[in-house]
Motif scaffolding. Structure first.
Motif, PDB file in Angstrom:
ATOM      1  N   ALA A   1      67.735   1.081  83.094  1.00  0.00           N
ATOM      2  CA  ALA A   1      68.678   2.189  82.923  1.00  0.00           C
ATOM      3  C   ALA A   1      70.108   1.687  83.092  1.00  0.00           C
ATOM      4  O   ALA A   1      70.327   0.582  83.576  1.00  0.00           O
ATOM      5  CB  ALA A   1      68.393   3.287  83.939  1.00  0.00           C
ATOM      6  N   HIS A   2      71.050   2.520  82.722  1.00  0.00           N
ATOM      7  CA  HIS A   2      72.446   2.216  82.967  1.00  0.00           C
ATOM      8  C   HIS A   2      72.864   2.893  84.268  1.00  0.00           C
ATOM      9  O   HIS A   2      72.231   3.847  84.726  1.00  0.00           O
ATOM     10  CB  HIS A   2      73.305   2.687  81.803  1.00  0.00           C
ATOM     11  CG  HIS A   2      73.272   1.720  80.648  1.00  0.00           C
ATOM     12  ND1 HIS A   2      72.103   1.246  80.127  1.00  0.00           N
ATOM     13  CD2 HIS A   2      74.262   1.145  79.936  1.00  0.00           C
ATOM     14  CE1 HIS A   2      72.380   0.415  79.142  1.00  0.00           C
ATOM     15  NE2 HIS A   2      73.677   0.335  79.005  1.00  0.00           N
ATOM     16  N   VAL A   3      73.958   2.373  84.845  1.00  0.00           N
ATOM     17  CA  VAL A   3      74.350   2.772  86.195  1.00  0.00           C
ATOM     18  C   VAL A   3      75.852   3.054  86.242  1.00  0.00           C
ATOM     19  O   VAL A   3      76.648   2.249  85.758  1.00  0.00           O
ATOM     20  CB  VAL A   3      74.015   1.622  87.186  1.00  0.00           C
ATOM     21  CG1 VAL A   3      74.435   1.991  88.604  1.00  0.00           C
ATOM     22  CG2 VAL A   3      72.529   1.279  87.138  1.00  0.00           C
ATOM     23  N   VAL A   4      76.225   4.187  86.836  1.00  0.00           N
ATOM     24  CA  VAL A   4      77.643   4.481  87.060  1.00  0.00           C
ATOM     25  C   VAL A   4      78.033   3.890  88.419  1.00  0.00           C
ATOM     26  O   VAL A   4      77.342   4.114  89.421  1.00  0.00           O
ATOM     27  CB  VAL A   4      77.923   5.998  87.048  1.00  0.00           C
ATOM     28  CG1 VAL A   4      79.426   6.253  87.126  1.00  0.00           C
ATOM     29  CG2 VAL A   4      77.340   6.657  85.801  1.00  0.00           C
ATOM     30  N   THR A   5      79.135   3.144  88.450  1.00  0.00           N
ATOM     31  CA  THR A   5      79.517   2.444  89.681  1.00  0.00           C
ATOM     32  C   THR A   5      80.833   2.981  90.254  1.00  0.00           C
ATOM     33  O   THR A   5      81.353   3.995  89.801  1.00  0.00           O
ATOM     34  CB  THR A   5      79.606   0.924  89.426  1.00  0.00           C
ATOM     35  OG1 THR A   5      80.658   0.685  88.490  1.00  0.00           O
ATOM     36  CG2 THR A   5      78.281   0.387  88.885  1.00  0.00           C
ATOM     37  N   SER A   6      81.360   2.276  91.257  1.00  0.00           N
ATOM     38  CA  SER A   6      82.441   2.802  92.099  1.00  0.00           C
ATOM     39  C   SER A   6      83.715   3.180  91.351  1.00  0.00           C
ATOM     40  O   SER A   6      84.477   4.022  91.823  1.00  0.00           O
ATOM     41  CB  SER A   6      82.785   1.794  93.192  1.00  0.00           C
ATOM     42  OG  SER A   6      83.303   0.603  92.625  1.00  0.00           O
ATOM     43  N   ARG A   7      83.967   2.563  90.224  1.00  0.00           N
ATOM     44  CA  ARG A   7      85.222   2.887  89.526  1.00  0.00           C
ATOM     45  C   ARG A   7      85.253   4.326  89.032  1.00  0.00           C
ATOM     46  O   ARG A   7      86.322   4.854  88.724  1.00  0.00           O
ATOM     47  CB  ARG A   7      85.444   1.942  88.352  1.00  0.00           C
ATOM     48  CG  ARG A   7      85.784   0.528  88.804  1.00  0.00           C
ATOM     49  CD  ARG A   7      86.040  -0.350  87.614  1.00  0.00           C
ATOM     50  NE  ARG A   7      85.987  -1.746  87.991  1.00  0.00           N
ATOM     51  CZ  ARG A   7      85.721  -2.734  87.149  1.00  0.00           C
ATOM     52  NH1 ARG A   7      85.485  -2.494  85.885  1.00  0.00           N
ATOM     53  NH2 ARG A   7      85.691  -3.970  87.585  1.00  0.00           N
ATOM     54  N   CYS A   8      84.112   4.953  88.923  1.00  0.00           N
ATOM     55  CA  CYS A   8      84.079   6.363  88.522  1.00  0.00           C
ATOM     56  C   CYS A   8      84.538   7.269  89.666  1.00  0.00           C
ATOM     57  O   CYS A   8      85.033   8.365  89.437  1.00  0.00           O
ATOM     58  CB  CYS A   8      82.668   6.756  88.086  1.00  0.00           C
ATOM     59  SG  CYS A   8      82.547   8.449  87.473  1.00  0.00           S
ATOM     60  N   ALA A  63      78.498  -6.691  94.113  1.00  0.00           N
ATOM     61  CA  ALA A  63      79.152  -5.803  95.073  1.00  0.00           C
ATOM     62  C   ALA A  63      78.863  -4.329  94.798  1.00  0.00           C
ATOM     63  O   ALA A  63      79.160  -3.472  95.623  1.00  0.00           O
ATOM     64  CB  ALA A  63      80.663  -6.043  95.059  1.00  0.00           C
ATOM     65  N   GLU A  64      78.272  -4.051  93.631  1.00  0.00           N
ATOM     66  CA  GLU A  64      78.018  -2.661  93.238  1.00  0.00           C
ATOM     67  C   GLU A  64      76.520  -2.336  93.214  1.00  0.00           C
ATOM     68  O   GLU A  64      76.123  -1.254  92.755  1.00  0.00           O
ATOM     69  CB  GLU A  64      78.597  -2.420  91.831  1.00  0.00           C
ATOM     70  CG  GLU A  64      80.073  -2.752  91.687  1.00  0.00           C
ATOM     71  CD  GLU A  64      80.977  -1.577  92.025  1.00  0.00           C
ATOM     72  OE1 GLU A  64      80.535  -0.426  91.924  1.00  0.00           O
ATOM     73  OE2 GLU A  64      82.136  -1.830  92.402  1.00  0.00           O
ATOM     74  N   ARG A  65      75.692  -3.232  93.703  1.00  0.00           N
ATOM     75  CA  ARG A  65      74.240  -3.065  93.574  1.00  0.00           C
ATOM     76  C   ARG A  65      73.730  -1.772  94.193  1.00  0.00           C
ATOM     77  O   ARG A  65      72.748  -1.190  93.747  1.00  0.00           O
ATOM     78  CB  ARG A  65      73.474  -4.240  94.211  1.00  0.00           C
ATOM     79  CG  ARG A  65      73.582  -5.580  93.554  1.00  0.00           C
ATOM     80  CD  ARG A  65      73.244  -5.625  92.071  1.00  0.00           C
ATOM     81  NE  ARG A  65      71.916  -5.143  91.715  1.00  0.00           N
ATOM     82  CZ  ARG A  65      71.441  -5.132  90.466  1.00  0.00           C
ATOM     83  NH1 ARG A  65      72.181  -5.582  89.483  1.00  0.00           N
ATOM     84  NH2 ARG A  65      70.245  -4.674  90.205  1.00  0.00           N
ATOM     85  N   GLU A  66      74.408  -1.319  95.263  1.00  0.00           N
ATOM     86  CA  GLU A  66      73.954  -0.107  95.943  1.00  0.00           C
ATOM     87  C   GLU A  66      73.977   1.117  95.012  1.00  0.00           C
ATOM     88  O   GLU A  66      73.277   2.097  95.248  1.00  0.00           O
ATOM     89  CB  GLU A  66      74.820   0.176  97.178  1.00  0.00           C
ATOM     90  CG  GLU A  66      76.262   0.526  96.817  1.00  0.00           C
ATOM     91  CD  GLU A  66      77.202   0.518  98.016  1.00  0.00           C
ATOM     92  OE1 GLU A  66      77.229   1.512  98.739  1.00  0.00           O
ATOM     93  OE2 GLU A  66      77.911  -0.489  98.198  1.00  0.00           O
ATOM     94  N   PHE A  67      74.784   1.024  93.956  1.00  0.00           N
ATOM     95  CA  PHE A  67      74.889   2.166  93.051  1.00  0.00           C
ATOM     96  C   PHE A  67      73.641   2.368  92.189  1.00  0.00           C
ATOM     97  O   PHE A  67      73.433   3.454  91.649  1.00  0.00           O
ATOM     98  CB  PHE A  67      76.146   2.050  92.177  1.00  0.00           C
ATOM     99  CG  PHE A  67      77.394   2.416  92.923  1.00  0.00           C
ATOM    100  CD1 PHE A  67      77.837   3.720  92.976  1.00  0.00           C
ATOM    101  CD2 PHE A  67      78.108   1.439  93.612  1.00  0.00           C
ATOM    102  CE1 PHE A  67      78.964   4.066  93.692  1.00  0.00           C
ATOM    103  CE2 PHE A  67      79.240   1.774  94.338  1.00  0.00           C
ATOM    104  CZ  PHE A  67      79.670   3.094  94.378  1.00  0.00           C
ATOM    105  N   VAL A  68      72.823   1.334  92.069  1.00  0.00           N
ATOM    106  CA  VAL A  68      71.574   1.480  91.312  1.00  0.00           C
ATOM    107  C   VAL A  68      70.703   2.550  91.973  1.00  0.00           C
ATOM    108  O   VAL A  68      70.276   3.518  91.331  1.00  0.00           O
ATOM    109  CB  VAL A  68      70.819   0.144  91.224  1.00  0.00           C
ATOM    110  CG1 VAL A  68      69.479   0.328  90.514  1.00  0.00           C
ATOM    111  CG2 VAL A  68      71.665  -0.916  90.504  1.00  0.00           C
ATOM    112  N   GLN A  69      70.490   2.395  93.273  1.00  0.00           N
ATOM    113  CA  GLN A  69      69.696   3.360  94.031  1.00  0.00           C
ATOM    114  C   GLN A  69      70.406   4.703  94.142  1.00  0.00           C
ATOM    115  O   GLN A  69      69.786   5.771  94.033  1.00  0.00           O
ATOM    116  CB  GLN A  69      69.403   2.798  95.430  1.00  0.00           C
ATOM    117  CG  GLN A  69      68.493   3.656  96.285  1.00  0.00           C
ATOM    118  CD  GLN A  69      67.090   3.734  95.720  1.00  0.00           C
ATOM    119  OE1 GLN A  69      66.662   2.853  94.979  1.00  0.00           O
ATOM    120  NE2 GLN A  69      66.365   4.801  96.036  1.00  0.00           N
TER     121      GLN A  69
END
Ligand code: F3S
Length: 91
Positions: A1-8, A63-69
């Motif tokens: 899947a695609h993932v939205v990360t911290s920049r959003c 550094a953004e891996r936590e956003f997957v979960q």
């Protein structure tokens, strides 16, 4: 899947939602999330985001891996968003 990360976070430009062919975006208060059960990895949203917040899961920076979960957890709690709205900040 695609993932939205911290920049959003704090942005929510929402250019991404209108190109999603399967309506996989969900709206949190401060950022959007993608439901991994729905996303078909078409990649169309990636280039739409003006701050490059969206990555294919394999391409998410370390550094953004936590956003997957986080996307998976939050997507099921947040309402669907399919139409563009006013961002939280000006571009
Ligand atoms: Fe967020 Fe970018 Fe979409 S800032 S709302 S992922 S266009």
């Amino acid at each position: 899947a695609h993932v939205v990360t911290s920049r959003c976070f704090g942005c929510k430009y929402t250019d991404c939602v209108v190109v999603c062919p399967v309506d996989s975006f969900r709206e949190g208060e401060q950022m959007l999330f993608i439901d991994p059960e729905i996303c078909i990895c078409c990649d169309q949203c990636v280039s739409e985001c003006p701050v490059d917040a969206i990555f294919a899961e394999d391409d998410v920076p370390d550094a953004e891996r936590e956003f997957v979960q986080l996307n998976a957890e939050m997507a099921v709690q947040c309402p669907e968003i399919t139409q563009k709205k006013t961002p939280l900040i000006e571009r």
